[in-house]
Write a protein that holds these residues in place. Structure first.
Motif, PDB file in Angstrom:
ATOM      1  N   GLU A   1     -12.176   5.608  -3.358  1.00  0.00           N
ATOM      2  CA  GLU A   1     -11.001   5.060  -4.092  1.00  0.00           C
ATOM      3  C   GLU A   1      -9.838   6.056  -4.570  1.00  0.00           C
ATOM      4  OE1 GLU A   1     -14.636   2.328  -5.637  1.00  0.00           O
ATOM      5  OE2 GLU A   1     -14.021   4.589  -4.872  1.00  0.00           O
ATOM      6  N   ASN A   2     -10.413   7.387  -4.700  1.00  0.00           N
ATOM      7  CA  ASN A   2      -9.453   8.561  -4.870  1.00  0.00           C
ATOM      8  C   ASN A   2      -8.735   8.873  -3.674  1.00  0.00           C
ATOM      9  OD1 ASN A   2      -9.928   8.601  -7.446  1.00  0.00           O
ATOM     10  ND2 ASN A   2     -11.556  10.244  -7.179  1.00  0.00           N
ATOM     11  N   GLU A   3      -9.497   8.742  -2.619  1.00  0.00           N
ATOM     12  CA  GLU A   3      -8.958   8.874  -1.205  1.00  0.00           C
ATOM     13  C   GLU A   3      -8.019   8.148  -0.560  1.00  0.00           C
ATOM     14  OE1 GLU A   3      -9.684  12.223   0.685  1.00  0.00           O
ATOM     15  OE2 GLU A   3     -10.567  12.364  -1.608  1.00  0.00           O
ATOM     16  N   ILE A   4      -7.976   6.801  -1.105  1.00  0.00           N
ATOM     17  CA  ILE A   4      -7.166   5.652  -0.556  1.00  0.00           C
ATOM     18  C   ILE A   4      -5.916   6.177  -1.316  1.00  0.00           C
ATOM     19  CG2 ILE A   4      -6.643   3.408  -0.891  1.00  0.00           C
ATOM     20  CD1 ILE A   4      -9.529   2.680  -0.363  1.00  0.00           C
ATOM     21  N   LEU A   5      -6.103   6.493  -2.595  1.00  0.00           N
ATOM     22  CA  LEU A   5      -4.729   6.735  -3.417  1.00  0.00           C
ATOM     23  C   LEU A   5      -4.247   8.002  -2.952  1.00  0.00           C
ATOM     24  CD1 LEU A   5      -6.118   6.277  -7.029  1.00  0.00           C
ATOM     25  CD2 LEU A   5      -4.585   4.659  -5.605  1.00  0.00           C
ATOM     26  N   ARG A   6      -4.972   8.917  -2.451  1.00  0.00           N
ATOM     27  CA  ARG A   6      -4.280  10.199  -1.809  1.00  0.00           C
ATOM     28  C   ARG A   6      -3.648   9.912  -0.397  1.00  0.00           C
ATOM     29  NH1 ARG A   6      -6.523  15.273  -3.378  1.00  0.00           N
ATOM     30  NH2 ARG A   6      -6.308  15.797  -1.324  1.00  0.00           N
ATOM     31  N   THR A   7      -4.310   8.990   0.345  1.00  0.00           N
ATOM     32  CA  THR A   7      -3.723   8.602   1.615  1.00  0.00           C
ATOM     33  C   THR A   7      -2.540   7.984   1.296  1.00  0.00           C
ATOM     34  OG1 THR A   7      -5.848   8.424   2.494  1.00  0.00           O
ATOM     35  CG2 THR A   7      -4.291   7.522   3.838  1.00  0.00           C
ATOM     36  N   HIS A   8      -2.367   7.059   0.384  1.00  0.00           N
ATOM     37  CA  HIS A   8      -1.202   6.140   0.237  1.00  0.00           C
ATOM     38  C   HIS A   8      -0.086   7.378  -0.297  1.00  0.00           C
ATOM     39  CE1 HIS A   8       0.712   2.556  -2.529  1.00  0.00           C
ATOM     40  NE2 HIS A   8       1.437   3.029  -1.412  1.00  0.00           N
ATOM     41  N   ALA A   9      -0.381   8.103  -0.813  1.00  0.00           N
ATOM     42  CA  ALA A   9       0.567   9.039  -1.351  1.00  0.00           C
ATOM     43  C   ALA A   9       1.290   9.900  -0.068  1.00  0.00           C
ATOM     44  CB  ALA A   9       0.241  10.346  -2.457  1.00  0.00           C
ATOM     45  N   LEU A  10       0.315  10.183   0.746  1.00  0.00           N
ATOM     46  CA  LEU A  10       0.873  10.734   2.236  1.00  0.00           C
ATOM     47  C   LEU A  10       1.591   9.930   2.924  1.00  0.00           C
ATOM     48  CD1 LEU A  10      -2.618  12.631   3.112  1.00  0.00           C
ATOM     49  CD2 LEU A  10      -0.470  13.616   2.360  1.00  0.00           C
ATOM     50  N   ILE A  11       1.214   8.598   2.884  1.00  0.00           N
ATOM     51  CA  ILE A  11       2.119   7.763   3.656  1.00  0.00           C
ATOM     52  C   ILE A  11       3.698   7.429   2.690  1.00  0.00           C
ATOM     53  CG2 ILE A  11       2.328   5.217   4.339  1.00  0.00           C
ATOM     54  CD1 ILE A  11      -0.545   4.992   4.432  1.00  0.00           C
ATOM     55  N   GLY A  12       3.623   7.553   1.547  1.00  0.00           N
ATOM     56  CA  GLY A  12       4.717   7.502   1.044  1.00  0.00           C
ATOM     57  C   GLY A  12       5.796   8.598   1.106  1.00  0.00           C
ATOM     58  N   SER A  13       5.062   9.844   1.670  1.00  0.00           N
ATOM     59  CA  SER A  13       5.946  10.998   1.695  1.00  0.00           C
ATOM     60  C   SER A  13       6.695  10.960   3.122  1.00  0.00           C
ATOM     61  CB  SER A  13       5.059  12.372   1.496  1.00  0.00           C
ATOM     62  OG  SER A  13       4.120  12.422   2.611  1.00  0.00           O
ATOM     63  N   LEU A  14       6.164  10.122   3.871  1.00  0.00           N
ATOM     64  CA  LEU A  14       6.797  10.285   5.269  1.00  0.00           C
ATOM     65  C   LEU A  14       8.249   9.569   5.294  1.00  0.00           C
ATOM     66  CD1 LEU A  14       3.564   9.268   7.434  1.00  0.00           C
ATOM     67  CD2 LEU A  14       4.592  11.727   7.019  1.00  0.00           C
ATOM     68  N   ASP A  15       8.594   8.936   4.222  1.00  0.00           N
ATOM     69  CA  ASP A  15       9.850   7.964   4.379  1.00  0.00           C
ATOM     70  C   ASP A  15       9.924   6.887   5.292  1.00  0.00           C
ATOM     71  OD1 ASP A  15      12.429   7.747   3.180  1.00  0.00           O
ATOM     72  OD2 ASP A  15      13.274   9.048   4.789  1.00  0.00           O
ATOM     73  N   GLU A  16       8.799   6.158   5.229  1.00  0.00           N
ATOM     74  CA  GLU A  16       8.629   5.083   5.944  1.00  0.00           C
ATOM     75  C   GLU A  16       8.224   3.929   5.143  1.00  0.00           C
ATOM     76  OE1 GLU A  16       9.564   4.896   9.177  1.00  0.00           O
ATOM     77  OE2 GLU A  16       9.732   7.057   9.444  1.00  0.00           O
ATOM     78  N   SER A  17       9.323   3.426   4.448  1.00  0.00           N
ATOM     79  CA  SER A  17       8.875   2.570   3.343  1.00  0.00           C
ATOM     80  C   SER A  17       8.007   1.268   3.609  1.00  0.00           C
ATOM     81  CB  SER A  17      10.103   1.765   2.547  1.00  0.00           C
ATOM     82  OG  SER A  17      10.834   1.443   3.522  1.00  0.00           O
ATOM     83  N   HIS A  18       8.527   0.576   4.934  1.00  0.00           N
ATOM     84  CA  HIS A  18       7.724  -0.375   5.528  1.00  0.00           C
ATOM     85  C   HIS A  18       6.058  -0.087   5.671  1.00  0.00           C
ATOM     86  CE1 HIS A  18       8.427   2.055   9.075  1.00  0.00           C
ATOM     87  NE2 HIS A  18       7.374   1.099   9.548  1.00  0.00           N
ATOM     88  N   LEU A  19       5.801   1.134   5.808  1.00  0.00           N
ATOM     89  CA  LEU A  19       4.247   1.401   5.974  1.00  0.00           C
ATOM     90  C   LEU A  19       3.379   1.149   4.654  1.00  0.00           C
ATOM     91  CD1 LEU A  19       4.407   4.634   8.085  1.00  0.00           C
ATOM     92  CD2 LEU A  19       3.749   2.154   8.869  1.00  0.00           C
ATOM     93  N   SER A  20       4.072   1.388   3.671  1.00  0.00           N
ATOM     94  CA  SER A  20       3.341   1.159   2.159  1.00  0.00           C
ATOM     95  C   SER A  20       3.132  -0.258   2.032  1.00  0.00           C
ATOM     96  CB  SER A  20       4.602   1.597   1.304  1.00  0.00           C
ATOM     97  OG  SER A  20       4.804   2.970   1.366  1.00  0.00           O
ATOM     98  N   THR A  21       3.665  -1.334   2.540  1.00  0.00           N
ATOM     99  CA  THR A  21       3.543  -2.680   2.306  1.00  0.00           C
ATOM    100  C   THR A  21       1.819  -3.039   2.999  1.00  0.00           C
ATOM    101  OG1 THR A  21       4.290  -3.425   4.596  1.00  0.00           O
ATOM    102  CG2 THR A  21       5.759  -3.461   2.600  1.00  0.00           C
ATOM    103  N   PHE A  22       1.581  -1.985   4.054  1.00  0.00           N
ATOM    104  CA  PHE A  22       0.130  -1.788   4.581  1.00  0.00           C
ATOM    105  C   PHE A  22      -0.927  -1.853   3.339  1.00  0.00           C
ATOM    106  CE2 PHE A  22       2.398  -1.662   8.459  1.00  0.00           C
ATOM    107  CZ  PHE A  22       1.940  -2.911   9.278  1.00  0.00           C
ATOM    108  N   MET A  23      -0.619  -0.976   2.462  1.00  0.00           N
ATOM    109  CA  MET A  23      -1.569  -0.465   1.284  1.00  0.00           C
ATOM    110  C   MET A  23      -1.524  -1.467   0.261  1.00  0.00           C
ATOM    111  SD  MET A  23      -2.538   2.180   2.572  1.00  0.00           S
ATOM    112  CE  MET A  23      -3.603   2.727   1.377  1.00  0.00           C
ATOM    113  N   ILE A  24      -0.848  -2.603   0.086  1.00  0.00           N
ATOM    114  CA  ILE A  24      -0.889  -3.619  -1.238  1.00  0.00           C
ATOM    115  C   ILE A  24      -2.414  -4.140  -1.056  1.00  0.00           C
ATOM    116  CG2 ILE A  24      -0.174  -5.422  -2.074  1.00  0.00           C
ATOM    117  CD1 ILE A  24       2.567  -5.078  -0.996  1.00  0.00           C
ATOM    118  N   TRP A  25      -2.907  -4.397   0.089  1.00  0.00           N
ATOM    119  CA  TRP A  25      -4.343  -5.262  -0.161  1.00  0.00           C
ATOM    120  C   TRP A  25      -5.373  -4.180  -0.420  1.00  0.00           C
ATOM    121  CZ3 TRP A  25      -8.330  -5.018   3.751  1.00  0.00           C
ATOM    122  CH2 TRP A  25      -9.271  -5.702   3.515  1.00  0.00           C
ATOM    123  N   PRO A  26      -5.571  -3.079   0.545  1.00  0.00           N
ATOM    124  CA  PRO A  26      -6.467  -2.213  -0.043  1.00  0.00           C
ATOM    125  C   PRO A  26      -6.345  -1.707  -1.585  1.00  0.00           C
ATOM    126  CG  PRO A  26      -5.396  -1.387   2.106  1.00  0.00           C
ATOM    127  CD  PRO A  26      -4.504  -2.525   1.432  1.00  0.00           C
TER     128      PRO A  26
END
Length: 499
Positions: A462-487
């Motif tokens: 669970e913590n690793e998913i949160l860390r990965t989500h944060a890394l995705i957010g740091s890429l400045d690609e907002s559309h990718l964050s929508t893939f993280m809603i379901w996980p």
């Protein structure tokens, strides 16, 4: 009106499980009421002797005890991939063995911390590594027997029992336990881990049929430790990254640019040991751990006309089943839109790339991601087949967890293409779209591990998913964050039935 707390007497002769949970034990033997209601093993400490002795100070604890198993191994510079792993990184000074302590060992003095770790392993850790009865016997009897024949395995066994003890305290959010059961410090646990790892690296550098059994035992002890350590690493200040570490066991996130993949490389290393020494291992004392009741084809594509147990599963499993297929389809569609990936990557990042990679590099990256998505779909289909099994009269969480173990859903790290792993470790800011999609796929694999309810998995991914989500957010690609809603929605739900 002021409320008064009812008077009660403290349970000083309660069972070990109640002591570790810090709950009152009714002291009924052979099984107390609390353990009976929870369906867990119950064991009591030996009768206490009324010996008068001066109280033990902290200085006595830190300086008076040596290690029951003093050891020194020289690491090897050559050997299979597993030989390059390094000790876990922590900011802690491990207790040193002094000449006085060495003298105590020669005179037969016992180290109480080591005995506590060994007892905890036998009473709790070995019994909770698997739900399968035959494999449980291996953890309870065969692995301790092998550890008694090999010093570095004993160090790794004590480290596993110790990290279980530390994690149990962390999960309960307690820093103080009953006066009769003091926990062993993390620094001592890590010292055993590092001593065991040194011997393991030496042994794996000369792996052969004669020592394959010991190397494989060391491999699975290290992997279980790494799973549990993921959560401890986030909770304990002793485990902050240390400068100068390298190798698979170092923490690559000290730069906050790539995910922690140390545990994943260890998993893949175990597979290499099995593959190279299969003829020796399949008839070894560890053969029960290597055998599964059903093949891949048994789970994939299986279906039943009878009502499934899905409606009576834990909320997390229900949520997973509702969205798994759509999640894979969405990721697959996103990758398919990159018909000219490198041109799209340039537009996604907002700046044109200075050099266009050759077609061979493009094909290599796209093929790796397509293959990884196929593996994700394959693993998800196994889980859905397990959840879709016909319902018994009273399906239980344990029954479903046993089927998930038989379906080998945790084997996915061994299937990932090396090219995909390379994309996760890339820090090229010009290719954020494809790298971000790599992180999205990794997070969906991490979700598989959150469905397994074992002590060494609980809370770690669970913590690793949160860390990965944060890394995705740091890429400045907002559309990718929508893939993280379901996980995120899946892992926020409980893994056990509330009714």
């Amino acid at each position: 009106m002021r409320r008064h707390r009812a008077r009660h007497t403290k349970s000083r002769n309660g069972c070990y499980p109640c002591k570790f949970r810090r709950v009152k034990c009714d002291e009924l033997q052979p099984v107390c009421g609390t353990c009976s209601s929870r369906g867990e093993p119950c064991s009591y400490p030996p009768p206490r002797l009324t010996l008068k002795r001066p109280p033990r100070s902290r200085a006595d604890t830190e300086e008076g005890d040596g290690y029951l198993l003093p050891d020194s191994f020289a690491p090897s510079d050559e050997g299979p991939p597993l030989g390059c792993i390094q000790p876990l990184s922590i900011n802690a000074t491990a207790p040193a063995i002094t000449s006085d302590q060495s003298h105590q060992h020669r005179n037969g003095d016992l180290n109480m911390d080591d005995l506590k770790l060994l007892q905890f392993y036998h009473l709790y850790t070995a019994r909770q590594m698997t739900l399968h009865q035959r494999r449980s016997q291996t953890w309870q009897h065969i692995i301790p027997e092998l550890a008694s024949e090999n010093r570095y395995l004993m160090h790794l066994l004590l480290a596993l029992g110790g990290i279980h003890m530390v994690k149990q305290k962390a999960d309960a959010n307690t820093t103080v336990v009953s006066e009769d059961s003091d926990p062993v410090g993390l620094a001592i646990v890590m010292e055993h881990h590092q001593r065991g790892l040194e011997g393991f690296r030496e042994d794996v550098s000369r792996i052969s049929p004669s020592n394959a059994e010991a190397v494989f035992t060391g491999s699975i002890l290290l992997v279980a430790f790494a799973f549990a350590f993921l959560k401890i690493q986030d909770l304990n200040p002793l485990t902050e990254p240390t400068k100068g570490r390298s190798g698979a066991m170092a923490d690559p996130l000290s730069t906050n640019t790539i995910p922690r993949l140390n545990w994943l490389y260890l998993n893949r290393g175990v597979t290499s040991v099995i593959g190279d020494q299969w003829q020796a291992l399949k008839t070894s004392r560890l053969r029960q751990i290597l055998s599964l009741q059903h093949s891949d084809e048994y789970w994939v594509g299986s279906s039943s006309n009878a009502p499934s147990r899905l409606s009576r599963c834990a909320p997390r499993l229900q949520k997973f089943a509702d969205g798994a297929r759509q999640a894979v389809a969405s990721i697959k569609a996103s990758l398919n839109t990159l018909e000219h990936p490198w041109d799209d990557l340039s537009s996604c990042s907002g700046t044109p790339t200075s050099q266009t990679p050759p077609p061979t590099t493009l094909d290599w990256a796209m093929d790796a991601h397509n293959e990884t998505i196929r593996i994700l779909e394959f693993v998800y289909s196994r889980i859905l087949s397990v959840l879709g099994c016909a319902s018994t009269e009273n399906p239980t969480d344990k029954e479903i967890q046993l089927d998930l173990e038989e379906a080998a859903i945790l084997s996915w790290p061994n299937m990932l293409p090396s090219a995909f792993l390379a994309s996760l470790e890339s820090s090229d800011s010009d290719h954020n779209c494809l790298r971000g999609l790599s992180l999205v796929i990794l997070a969906h694999f991490y979700l598989v591990n959150t469905l397994v309810d074992t002590w060494y998995m609980r809370g770690s991914f669970e913590n690793e998913i949160l860390r990965t989500h944060a890394l995705i957010g740091s890429l400045d690609e907002s559309h990718l964050s929508t893939f993280m809603i379901w996980p995120n929605e899946v892992m926020s739900l409980p893994l056990t039935c509330t009714s």
